[in-house]
Motif scaffolding. Structure first.
Motif, PDB file in Angstrom:
ATOM      1  N   ARG A  33       0.877  -1.178   0.000  1.00  0.00           N
ATOM      2  CA  ARG A  33       0.000   0.000   0.000  1.00  0.00           C
ATOM      3  C   ARG A  33       0.908   1.218   0.000  1.00  0.00           C
ATOM      4  O   ARG A  33       1.716   1.389   0.900  1.00  0.00           O
ATOM      5  N   LEU A  34       0.823   2.051  -1.045  1.00  0.00           N
ATOM      6  CA  LEU A  34       1.651   3.238  -1.196  1.00  0.00           C
ATOM      7  C   LEU A  34       0.821   4.470  -0.911  1.00  0.00           C
ATOM      8  O   LEU A  34      -0.266   4.631  -1.471  1.00  0.00           O
ATOM      9  N   VAL A  35       1.326   5.341  -0.044  1.00  0.00           N
ATOM     10  CA  VAL A  35       0.632   6.587   0.281  1.00  0.00           C
ATOM     11  C   VAL A  35       1.531   7.746  -0.133  1.00  0.00           C
ATOM     12  O   VAL A  35       2.749   7.711   0.107  1.00  0.00           O
ATOM     13  N   LEU A  36       0.933   8.766  -0.756  1.00  0.00           N
ATOM     14  CA  LEU A  36       1.700   9.938  -1.184  1.00  0.00           C
ATOM     15  C   LEU A  36       2.465  10.522  -0.011  1.00  0.00           C
ATOM     16  O   LEU A  36       1.904  10.736   1.063  1.00  0.00           O
ATOM     17  N   ASP A  37       3.728  10.784  -0.210  1.00  0.00           N
ATOM     18  CA  ASP A  37       4.584  11.315   0.845  1.00  0.00           C
ATOM     19  C   ASP A  37       4.504  12.834   0.851  1.00  0.00           C
ATOM     20  O   ASP A  37       5.431  13.533   0.454  1.00  0.00           O
ATOM     21  N   LEU A  38       3.348  13.346   1.272  1.00  0.00           N
ATOM     22  CA  LEU A  38       3.083  14.784   1.349  1.00  0.00           C
ATOM     23  C   LEU A  38       2.457  15.101   2.702  1.00  0.00           C
ATOM     24  O   LEU A  38       1.786  14.247   3.287  1.00  0.00           O
ATOM     25  N   PRO A  39       2.631  16.339   3.200  1.00  0.00           N
ATOM     26  CA  PRO A  39       2.007  16.697   4.485  1.00  0.00           C
ATOM     27  C   PRO A  39       0.487  16.541   4.429  1.00  0.00           C
ATOM     28  O   PRO A  39      -0.129  16.822   3.407  1.00  0.00           O
ATOM     29  N   ASP A  40      -0.086  16.097   5.526  1.00  0.00           N
ATOM     30  CA  ASP A  40      -1.546  15.967   5.693  1.00  0.00           C
ATOM     31  C   ASP A  40      -2.197  14.953   4.766  1.00  0.00           C
ATOM     32  O   ASP A  40      -3.413  14.938   4.633  1.00  0.00           O
ATOM     33  N   VAL A  41      -1.427  14.110   4.106  1.00  0.00           N
ATOM     34  CA  VAL A  41      -2.006  13.057   3.266  1.00  0.00           C
ATOM     35  C   VAL A  41      -1.986  11.756   4.059  1.00  0.00           C
ATOM     36  O   VAL A  41      -0.956  11.345   4.579  1.00  0.00           O
ATOM     37  N   GLU A  42      -3.161  11.136   4.178  1.00  0.00           N
ATOM     38  CA  GLU A  42      -3.255   9.909   4.963  1.00  0.00           C
ATOM     39  C   GLU A  42      -3.637   8.693   4.138  1.00  0.00           C
ATOM     40  O   GLU A  42      -3.413   7.569   4.553  1.00  0.00           O
ATOM     41  N   CYS A  43      -4.256   8.906   2.966  1.00  0.00           N
ATOM     42  CA  CYS A  43      -4.681   7.724   2.211  1.00  0.00           C
ATOM     43  C   CYS A  43      -4.496   7.812   0.709  1.00  0.00           C
ATOM     44  O   CYS A  43      -4.531   6.790   0.037  1.00  0.00           O
ATOM     45  N   ALA A  44      -4.292   8.989   0.139  1.00  0.00           N
ATOM     46  CA  ALA A  44      -4.142   9.115  -1.314  1.00  0.00           C
ATOM     47  C   ALA A  44      -2.924   8.328  -1.778  1.00  0.00           C
ATOM     48  O   ALA A  44      -1.845   8.444  -1.207  1.00  0.00           O
ATOM     49  N   GLY A  45      -3.116   7.491  -2.797  1.00  0.00           N
ATOM     50  CA  GLY A  45      -2.012   6.703  -3.312  1.00  0.00           C
ATOM     51  C   GLY A  45      -2.493   5.479  -4.048  1.00  0.00           C
ATOM     52  O   GLY A  45      -3.574   5.478  -4.650  1.00  0.00           O
TER      53      GLY A  45
END
Length: 131
Positions: A33-45
């Motif tokens: 499961r890959l999640v975007l490594d950006l602030p405040d992102v918890e599930c996008a990916g």
């Protein structure tokens, strides 16, 4: 040099290089499961199934519970296409997303999103962490 010595040297190289060089990008992403490594992102990916053939794309808003179902087609060990599974109408082709694994570490991956849409968009590199 003996064959055993060559195997030992290769094993040492595998340990010192990233997982990508030894296991291959395809094997390294299966079941992840890959999640975007950006602030405040918890599930996008993205997520990749254990069967290596199915994936899903998650948006931060709303789609955490309802991801876009995709199938995975590997072009080579580092390049893959994600293809929309559900037909939305009778005339449009499926949406496709073309990626190339740029780098792989034990806690995440960088993917280059290769532009396939209309217009002259540049390819972009996106960092993800494993969840």
């Amino acid at each position: 040099e003996s064959n055993q010595m060559k195997k030992l040297i290769f094993a040492g190289l595998c340990l010192s290089l990233s997982t990508l060089a030894c296991a291959g990008a395809k094997e390294s992403l299966v079941g992840k499961r890959l999640v975007l490594d950006l602030p405040d992102v918890e599930c996008a990916g993205l997520s990749f199934s254990k069967n290596g053939k199915d994936a899903a794309m998650y948006a931060e808003m709303g789609q955490c519970q309802d991801p876009l179902p995709l199938r995975v087609k590997w072009l080579d060990d580092k390049t893959f296409i994600l293809i929309e599974k559900v037909r939305t109408n009778n005339i449009s082709p499926p949406r496709t997303y073309l990626y190339r694994v740029k780098s792989y570490q034990k806690n995440g991956v960088e993917l280059t999103d290769i532009s396939t849409g209309w217009g002259d968009h540049k390819d972009t590199t996106i960092s993800y962490y494993f969840k």
